[in-house]
Design a protein around this motif. Structure first.
Motif: not given
Length: 191
Positions: A88-91, A136-142, A169-177
């Motif tokens: 599932i996207p974002g899961a 530098h934190h990522t979507v996965s960190d959120i 936000l589907e890419d867990p490695l994408q940074t906050i920036e």
């Protein structure tokens, strides 16, 4: 309205003759109105009793479910099917471990010497959280922040999306920036 005041005498005379004064009753000329006047000149005025102001005693009804209904527990064959099904996207990816929780990191460190930002998270249950993060934190960190603040969130599939424009936000490695989430609001949506 007192009968003994001269300013009220013309108004009371109109009412007593069956005419409704438009300036006081908020009616149109010629509009039928039922008005009853009782003369109580020999009685002392007694104000109506005040109702005690208390707390709301009714009941509320939520529109829509906060948490989707769970139909049943997965059987070993349905769990194997779920492992082979597209994500599932974002899961979070489903692990092969018995609990799947040991691979989820729920803490991250904020380095105050680096640029920081705050991301407001609106959870599916209506609460709001503010996460202080480095760029530098990522979507996965959120996602890890949500799972740490609400332990049941890790077992419930959900997506994280921006408010406007609406974007998952589907890419867990994408940074906050990279995701453009500096000082922004993200929303948790149950799937």
């Amino acid at each position: 309205m007192r009968y003994d005041e001269p300013a009220n005498s013309q108004l009371l005379d109109e009412i007593n003759t069956g005419h409704a004064p438009p300036q006081i009753l908020n009616v149109r000329v010629g509009q039928p109105v039922e008005l009853r006047v009782t003369r109580r000149l020999n009685e002392d005025y007694v104000p109506p009793p005040k109702r005690p102001i208390g707390t709301f005693e009714g009941q509320g009804h939520r529109l829509g479910a906060v948490v989707p209904d769970v139909i049943g527990t997965p059987t070993p064959s349905s769990l194997a099917d779920a492992l082979n099904a597209p994500a599932i996207p974002g899961a979070f990816p489903i692990g092969t471990e018995s609990t799947g929780r040991s691979s989820i990191q729920t803490q991250f460190e904020v380095d105050q010497s680096l640029p920081t930002t705050s991301v407001q998270v609106r959870l599916a249950d209506g609460t709001r959280l503010v996460a202080r993060m480095n760029l530098h934190h990522t979507v996965s960190d959120i996602r890890n922040f949500i799972n740490a603040s609400r332990p049941g969130s890790a077992s419930t599939p959900y997506t994280i999306q921006t408010t406007f424009p609406n974007r998952i936000l589907e890419d867990p490695l994408q940074t906050i920036e990279q995701a453009g989430l500096k000082n922004s609001v993200v929303v948790q949506r149950l799937v």
